[in-house]
Design a protein around this motif. Sequence first.
Motif, PDB file in Angstrom:
ATOM      1  N   THR A 106      25.496  51.687  32.723  1.00  0.00           N
ATOM      2  CA  THR A 106      24.812  52.398  33.801  1.00  0.00           C
ATOM      3  C   THR A 106      25.865  52.897  34.786  1.00  0.00           C
ATOM      4  O   THR A 106      27.021  52.448  34.752  1.00  0.00           O
ATOM      5  CB  THR A 106      23.833  51.467  34.547  1.00  0.00           C
ATOM      6  OG1 THR A 106      24.602  50.462  35.216  1.00  0.00           O
ATOM      7  CG2 THR A 106      22.873  50.794  33.584  1.00  0.00           C
ATOM      8  N   GLY A 131      25.840  52.267  37.855  1.00  0.00           N
ATOM      9  CA  GLY A 131      26.129  51.106  38.695  1.00  0.00           C
ATOM     10  C   GLY A 131      27.265  50.274  38.113  1.00  0.00           C
ATOM     11  O   GLY A 131      28.178  49.854  38.831  1.00  0.00           O
ATOM     12  N   ASP A 132      27.227  50.054  36.788  1.00  0.00           N
ATOM     13  CA  ASP A 132      28.334  49.343  36.136  1.00  0.00           C
ATOM     14  C   ASP A 132      29.651  50.069  36.382  1.00  0.00           C
ATOM     15  O   ASP A 132      30.683  49.437  36.654  1.00  0.00           O
ATOM     16  CB  ASP A 132      28.106  49.281  34.621  1.00  0.00           C
ATOM     17  CG  ASP A 132      26.995  48.318  34.244  1.00  0.00           C
ATOM     18  OD1 ASP A 132      26.677  47.435  35.053  1.00  0.00           O
ATOM     19  OD2 ASP A 132      26.446  48.460  33.141  1.00  0.00           O
ATOM     20  N   TRP A 170      30.840  49.475  39.933  1.00  0.00           N
ATOM     21  CA  TRP A 170      31.299  48.081  40.039  1.00  0.00           C
ATOM     22  C   TRP A 170      32.678  47.921  39.415  1.00  0.00           C
ATOM     23  O   TRP A 170      33.592  47.331  40.005  1.00  0.00           O
ATOM     24  CB  TRP A 170      30.273  47.183  39.350  1.00  0.00           C
ATOM     25  CG  TRP A 170      30.687  45.772  39.057  1.00  0.00           C
ATOM     26  CD1 TRP A 170      30.827  45.203  37.838  1.00  0.00           C
ATOM     27  CD2 TRP A 170      30.986  44.746  40.002  1.00  0.00           C
ATOM     28  NE1 TRP A 170      31.192  43.905  37.954  1.00  0.00           N
ATOM     29  CE2 TRP A 170      31.302  43.587  39.274  1.00  0.00           C
ATOM     30  CE3 TRP A 170      31.022  44.696  41.394  1.00  0.00           C
ATOM     31  CZ2 TRP A 170      31.651  42.397  39.884  1.00  0.00           C
ATOM     32  CZ3 TRP A 170      31.387  43.503  41.997  1.00  0.00           C
ATOM     33  CH2 TRP A 170      31.682  42.375  41.248  1.00  0.00           C
ATOM     34  N   TRP A 171      32.852  48.499  38.229  1.00  0.00           N
ATOM     35  CA  TRP A 171      34.134  48.438  37.549  1.00  0.00           C
ATOM     36  C   TRP A 171      35.211  49.157  38.373  1.00  0.00           C
ATOM     37  O   TRP A 171      36.348  48.696  38.487  1.00  0.00           O
ATOM     38  CB  TRP A 171      33.996  49.069  36.157  1.00  0.00           C
ATOM     39  CG  TRP A 171      35.298  49.319  35.507  1.00  0.00           C
ATOM     40  CD1 TRP A 171      36.041  48.424  34.818  1.00  0.00           C
ATOM     41  CD2 TRP A 171      36.030  50.542  35.517  1.00  0.00           C
ATOM     42  NE1 TRP A 171      37.195  49.007  34.397  1.00  0.00           N
ATOM     43  CE2 TRP A 171      37.212  50.308  34.814  1.00  0.00           C
ATOM     44  CE3 TRP A 171      35.795  51.797  36.058  1.00  0.00           C
ATOM     45  CZ2 TRP A 171      38.166  51.301  34.640  1.00  0.00           C
ATOM     46  CZ3 TRP A 171      36.726  52.782  35.887  1.00  0.00           C
ATOM     47  CH2 TRP A 171      37.901  52.532  35.184  1.00  0.00           C
ATOM     48  N   SER A 183      36.399  46.980  41.239  1.00  0.00           N
ATOM     49  CA  SER A 183      37.246  45.869  40.820  1.00  0.00           C
ATOM     50  C   SER A 183      38.597  46.382  40.326  1.00  0.00           C
ATOM     51  O   SER A 183      39.588  45.656  40.371  1.00  0.00           O
ATOM     52  CB  SER A 183      36.543  44.999  39.778  1.00  0.00           C
ATOM     53  OG  SER A 183      36.891  45.346  38.478  1.00  0.00           O
ATOM     54  N   THR A 184      38.673  47.641  39.891  1.00  0.00           N
ATOM     55  CA  THR A 184      39.952  48.209  39.455  1.00  0.00           C
ATOM     56  C   THR A 184      40.799  48.659  40.640  1.00  0.00           C
ATOM     57  O   THR A 184      41.995  48.374  40.709  1.00  0.00           O
ATOM     58  CB  THR A 184      39.708  49.409  38.524  1.00  0.00           C
ATOM     59  OG1 THR A 184      38.990  48.960  37.391  1.00  0.00           O
ATOM     60  CG2 THR A 184      41.017  50.037  38.074  1.00  0.00           C
ATOM     61  N   GLY A 201      40.105  43.264  38.934  1.00  0.00           N
ATOM     62  CA  GLY A 201      40.022  43.340  37.478  1.00  0.00           C
ATOM     63  C   GLY A 201      39.331  42.174  36.816  1.00  0.00           C
ATOM     64  O   GLY A 201      39.978  41.431  36.082  1.00  0.00           O
ATOM     65  N   TYR A 202      38.006  42.020  37.043  1.00  0.00           N
ATOM     66  CA  TYR A 202      37.300  40.917  36.394  1.00  0.00           C
ATOM     67  C   TYR A 202      37.301  41.082  34.878  1.00  0.00           C
ATOM     68  O   TYR A 202      37.458  40.126  34.144  1.00  0.00           O
ATOM     69  CB  TYR A 202      35.848  40.876  36.856  1.00  0.00           C
ATOM     70  CG  TYR A 202      35.689  40.503  38.291  1.00  0.00           C
ATOM     71  CD1 TYR A 202      36.113  39.267  38.731  1.00  0.00           C
ATOM     72  CD2 TYR A 202      35.139  41.379  39.200  1.00  0.00           C
ATOM     73  CE1 TYR A 202      35.961  38.905  40.051  1.00  0.00           C
ATOM     74  CE2 TYR A 202      34.985  41.023  40.517  1.00  0.00           C
ATOM     75  CZ  TYR A 202      35.402  39.786  40.935  1.00  0.00           C
ATOM     76  OH  TYR A 202      35.267  39.438  42.237  1.00  0.00           O
ATOM     77  N   GLY A 203      37.042  42.299  34.395  1.00  0.00           N
ATOM     78  CA  GLY A 203      36.991  42.497  32.954  1.00  0.00           C
ATOM     79  C   GLY A 203      35.637  42.179  32.354  1.00  0.00           C
ATOM     80  O   GLY A 203      35.496  42.165  31.128  1.00  0.00           O
ATOM     81  N   ASP A 204      34.603  41.889  33.208  1.00  0.00           N
ATOM     82  CA  ASP A 204      33.268  41.668  32.637  1.00  0.00           C
ATOM     83  C   ASP A 204      32.719  42.979  32.076  1.00  0.00           C
ATOM     84  O   ASP A 204      31.987  42.977  31.099  1.00  0.00           O
ATOM     85  CB  ASP A 204      32.318  41.038  33.661  1.00  0.00           C
ATOM     86  CG  ASP A 204      32.292  41.809  34.976  1.00  0.00           C
ATOM     87  OD1 ASP A 204      33.185  42.651  35.179  1.00  0.00           O
ATOM     88  OD2 ASP A 204      31.393  41.582  35.788  1.00  0.00           O
ATOM     89  N   VAL A 205      33.040  44.097  32.725  1.00  0.00           N
ATOM     90  CA  VAL A 205      32.792  45.412  32.135  1.00  0.00           C
ATOM     91  C   VAL A 205      34.130  46.141  32.118  1.00  0.00           C
ATOM     92  O   VAL A 205      34.922  46.013  33.053  1.00  0.00           O
ATOM     93  CB  VAL A 205      31.740  46.245  32.917  1.00  0.00           C
ATOM     94  CG1 VAL A 205      30.376  45.609  32.815  1.00  0.00           C
ATOM     95  CG2 VAL A 205      32.129  46.426  34.357  1.00  0.00           C
ATOM     96  N   ALA A 206      34.406  46.872  31.039  1.00  0.00           N
ATOM     97  CA  ALA A 206      35.679  47.576  30.915  1.00  0.00           C
ATOM     98  C   ALA A 206      35.497  48.700  29.908  1.00  0.00           C
ATOM     99  O   ALA A 206      34.680  48.580  28.975  1.00  0.00           O
ATOM    100  CB  ALA A 206      36.773  46.622  30.463  1.00  0.00           C
ATOM    101  N   PRO A 207      36.217  49.809  30.096  1.00  0.00           N
ATOM    102  CA  PRO A 207      36.057  50.924  29.150  1.00  0.00           C
ATOM    103  C   PRO A 207      36.543  50.565  27.752  1.00  0.00           C
ATOM    104  O   PRO A 207      37.468  49.762  27.602  1.00  0.00           O
ATOM    105  CB  PRO A 207      36.907  52.024  29.765  1.00  0.00           C
ATOM    106  CG  PRO A 207      37.821  51.363  30.718  1.00  0.00           C
ATOM    107  CD  PRO A 207      37.158  50.113  31.174  1.00  0.00           C
TER     108      PRO A 207
END
Lengths: 220, 220, 220, 220
Positions: A152, A154-155, A158-159, A162-163, A168-174
């Motif tokens: 989404t 929103g994701d 959020w990403w 964090s970047t 850089g959590y990495g819970d979502v990443a390209p």
Amino acid sequence: MHVDHGSPLGRWEARAELPLFAASLLFLASYAVRVLAPGLAPPWRDVCLAVTLALWALFVADYLVRWRLSGRRLGFVRTHWLDTVVLVLPLLRPVRVVRVYWAVQRRRDRPRLTLHARVITYAGLTAVLLGFSGALSVYHQEHAAPGATIRTFGDALWWTCSTLTTVGYGDVAPVTWAGRLIAVGMMGCGLALLGAVTGSFSAWLIQTFAREDEERPPAG
Amino acid sequence: MHVDHGSPLGRWEARAELPLFAASLLFLASYAVRVLAPGLAPPWRDVCLAVTLALWALFVADYLVRWRLSGRRLGFVRTHWLDTVVLVLPLLRPVRVVRVYWAVQRRRDRPRLTLHARVITYAGLTAVLLGFSGALSVYHQEHAAPGATIRTFGDALWWTCSTLTTVGYGDVAPVTWAGRLIAVGMMGCGLALLGAVTGSFSAWLIQTFAREDEERPPAG
Amino acid sequence: MHVDHGSPLGRWEARAELPLFAASLLFLASYAVRVLAPGLAPPWRDVCLAVTLALWALFVADYLVRWRLSGRRLGFVRTHWLDTVVLVLPLLRPVRVVRVYWAVQRRRDRPRLTLHARVITYAGLTAVLLGFSGALSVYHQEHAAPGATIRTFGDALWWTCSTLTTVGYGDVAPVTWAGRLIAVGMMGCGLALLGAVTGSFSAWLIQTFAREDEERPPAG
Amino acid sequence: MHVDHGSPLGRWEARAELPLFAASLLFLASYAVRVLAPGLAPPWRDVCLAVTLALWALFVADYLVRWRLSGRRLGFVRTHWLDTVVLVLPLLRPVRVVRVYWAVQRRRDRPRLTLHARVITYAGLTAVLLGFSGALSVYHQEHAAPGATIRTFGDALWWTCSTLTTVGYGDVAPVTWAGRLIAVGMMGCGLALLGAVTGSFSAWLIQTFAREDEERPPAG
């Protein structure tokens, strides 16, 4: 940086800066509508596409005019390399926000902000605008990819946060090539943003130290 | 920053600062009890809620008094924007800890801490208090969400530490909108904290360099 | 910091510093053997435990002697708070490495390293020694926990490096309370290490700038 | 750093610097071909291996010549420790890029770049070249390991970018000993890169502050 306001190039730039910034915000908006509203009725989609292309043509025209007024050839491309990059990737145009600030400043007579406030304002504005462009582009590339975690918008936002803060959590990443390429550019922005915040803080502290040293009575 | 202690506003602020800081800690405590002890007997829950609301009303009253004493209208809101933010989100009140320090300082005659110690103390205290507020709010939003990884308050504290230091493991991370919004604010705090630590260290090193240059005999 | 070498306390500290540093390395080694070689024959395990406890008793004795020689009571605990922390958690003793450097320096007549080299050396040595202590402790707490991702000492070292540089992959991360508590301390070290590297670099650049300004001919 | 261009060693270094840098790029290229094209026909693989070994022999020869010309024994190894490291691990040779810059600079008469531009250029070039070497080596170690997440060279590049900027998503991460060892080195580079960017920015801001203070009229 040091624009000669008497030359034709200087006068053109002084006049065109604000309209072009408005155009670049509109460009961002029309791209956003196309990416975020895929279910839009076809006529509106076509309007968006037309606006996007027309604005791009406007940017090209401005670049050509300035190239002509400068009276130079390849030298113009080299000294204005940032403008050239921004011409090819119009989503990056918001980085020129610092020039808009100068253009606005020249018209008013108010004293300029302190260097500090300017650096923080510029870093903040650039981070917000580039972050939004980046989140849009990454969402565009990723949301339909197989195995994507950024599904989404929103994701994507959020990403992006964090970047840019290098958390850089990495819970979502390209996961796609295009998405990761954009991501690398945004990591670079994050590094620069961190440098701006830290450097600015450090410079402010050192200035305050120096001022306190001066204020203190010499006998103390 | 430069408060005039002779004006009615200045006198009010000098007197109200410490009680208000105590009130904001109590606010944090009553919020914490409500969030962390959901199984509390209903009367106690009501007491907590009443305390929370009463303290918020107190903050509003203080803001209105100061607004009135300042003799200004919208200008007050603009120059005191941090106070306005803190009024709407009372959990952020601990950022005013630097003013408390000044209020305490004025009462004693002890020499002030060095700028360094002050920056580190302020950054540390703010990080601890805002981190605690943030962990509470994130836990409140996340612990019952489907697919949440932050399930206990301990997870929230652990996640807070990894965010504020920009480490960002991502083994636990917020998944709800509200939780992520709070998280973005905390990443910003982490960036500022990093800037404070780094800038402070850098300023100290430069000062020490300068001092060593002075101490060294000119012939050396 | 400014030790009076004529006082009994100063003379004691000058003499005891190096043996105590050797003792703290031995303490680290005996703790490492106990943690990393659980299959050691019982008599050797007992020897390790005895060495560990004897060294701790030695640290307590040194602290008491210094407390006595200082002629103060609670004031000593306050001004030597780092020594007090290090007494309770002897694995942190390596942070005193900067004092060892001074003790070594006083015996030689060689010129001191530049401030830069000293800061980098100190930050590096502290990071290596504290990182090793931290990896040991985290491994000790985690390796047998249910659901742990840090299962070998190698995992613990890998996790330590990614934490101290604030990279924080999160592929392995502590899951127990004790492990996470130690981890928070190590994140703080990572933040300080980052501050030291960045601040040091910044100070060096500013010094080099200033020197170049001086070397440049005034007419240039 | 301060090379005496009249000595035999100085003359050798001035002449050999550029060819050796070209050789180190060729070394990197031949290593890249061997790692990235495992399906290459055997004769071409042998050519690559031969080129790699011949270039390594060249680096050894250069080191020996310089050691001989210096007229020293172990002292040379100590003062040229970076050269010694780079001899053992030729993939790290690009860190010598700063010397190449000096060698090029001496031949031209153009004014040197500002310290700023030099630091940023050097940090950027080193990051790109070391990042490429590191990505190659990590890919070489990881791609066939059981349970590896770095399976393509693209994954390795993506992981490298997230490591060098200290973002550290952790969606892909090395799992073998060799890969993690290389990774730790790259985290260190990331920390240094962050320090360079931040320090450079901070130094620039402080210089600009100082200049503005001078330009401002004293009565203002």
